[in-house]
Design an enzyme around this catalytic site. Sequence first.
Site: not given
Length: 422
Positions: A186, A280, A283
């Site tokens: 990030k 992966k 969400k």
Amino acid sequence: MGRALLSHLLLLSNQKSPRLCSSIVCHGRNQSSHFVRTGGTTPSRLPLHTGTNFRCNCTVSAPEAEGSVSSSSPVKKRVVSGVQPTGSVHLGNYLGAIKNWISLQDTYETLFFIVDLHAITLPYDASELSKDTKKTAALYLACGVDTSKASVFVQSHVRAHVELMWLLSSATPIGWLNRMIQFKEKSLKGDENVGVALLTYPVLMASDILLYQSDFVPVGEDQKQHLELTRELAERVNFLYGGRKWKKRGGKGGALFKVPEALIPPAGARVMSLTDGLSKMSKSAPSDQSRINLLDPKEVIANKIKRCKTDSFPGLEFDNPERPECNNLLSIYQLITGRTKEEVTLECRDMNWGTFKANLTDALIDHLHPIQVIFWIWPYNSTETLLAFLLFGFIRLRNLVFLIILTTAALAIYHSKSSLYY
């Protein structure tokens, strides 16, 4: 006077269900509280003075002997795990975590919670988070988590999670956090809105685990780094504040925290995206096509499987590094059907993608349909029923929660060098 408290803490850390006697009385300018639990012997007293208008008297007693009950009942190892309530719970969450909980709750003392505090490390909507927390709790129950065997609760309902996190933070080197993959990814993007919580949330995760003196933590391969940080932090705190130092302060020696071990299932620990077999299932992925949500209607499931990424190699096979999507879809099929790897290999090795996708779609729909029926009928549509289950889960923790209070209090005493503690 911290000696008595620390001595009792060490004694309690070896007890699974201690019977405690405590009394905490706090007096302030505009507030007062009183908490009493009965049972036990005459306690020792630790007064804490933080000012002329504040007094806190805490009394703690050693647990009563359990007699023949504790000697005849085998002590179960404790397992702690949780899922974030952000977004929709998907197949990766289910196969990688929740589905495994069902068997674990029969073998271990299990604590399964909704980690809503972790969900606020990124921008969020409070009303949506509340709704998603309720939905996640209902899905736990619909998937088969049995509240007579496992404690199901919401992370933010136990304030000691945050309190212990702060104490652990003071013992955590910043370099340990800087090496965490999520924060590095990030921060490298140069986003100035990335909050400090994204850097420090591994300490909260460590608090979630260490708080309950956990023996095992079910983790996926990609979560090993976070558990390793928890283990290192437990060992560091035990070295700094336990062992000989603890013994010199009146304790019996030993460690403040257990060092937890990883429980990694043989398959399904990491379910990959339907659009990229190297990423992966997540969400936060921008495309909903990349995941199967547990509440997806059968038409949506069929469409997602029909459109999922495959390859042009003949036949189907596990563990070919050149065919990550093939390995992922076969693994999903294996876990959903409950078959062995060898059985799936024999069944599918000569199949074409069209036939296999039809079989996988039918297997997913058949497996998820009962979960969806239970979710929509009970208890999601009954807020009172759901809250009752969460309350029951919290009540099951009542003895353990008091042990938590002692753990955080003892660590706070060691951190303090001031005259606040007499």
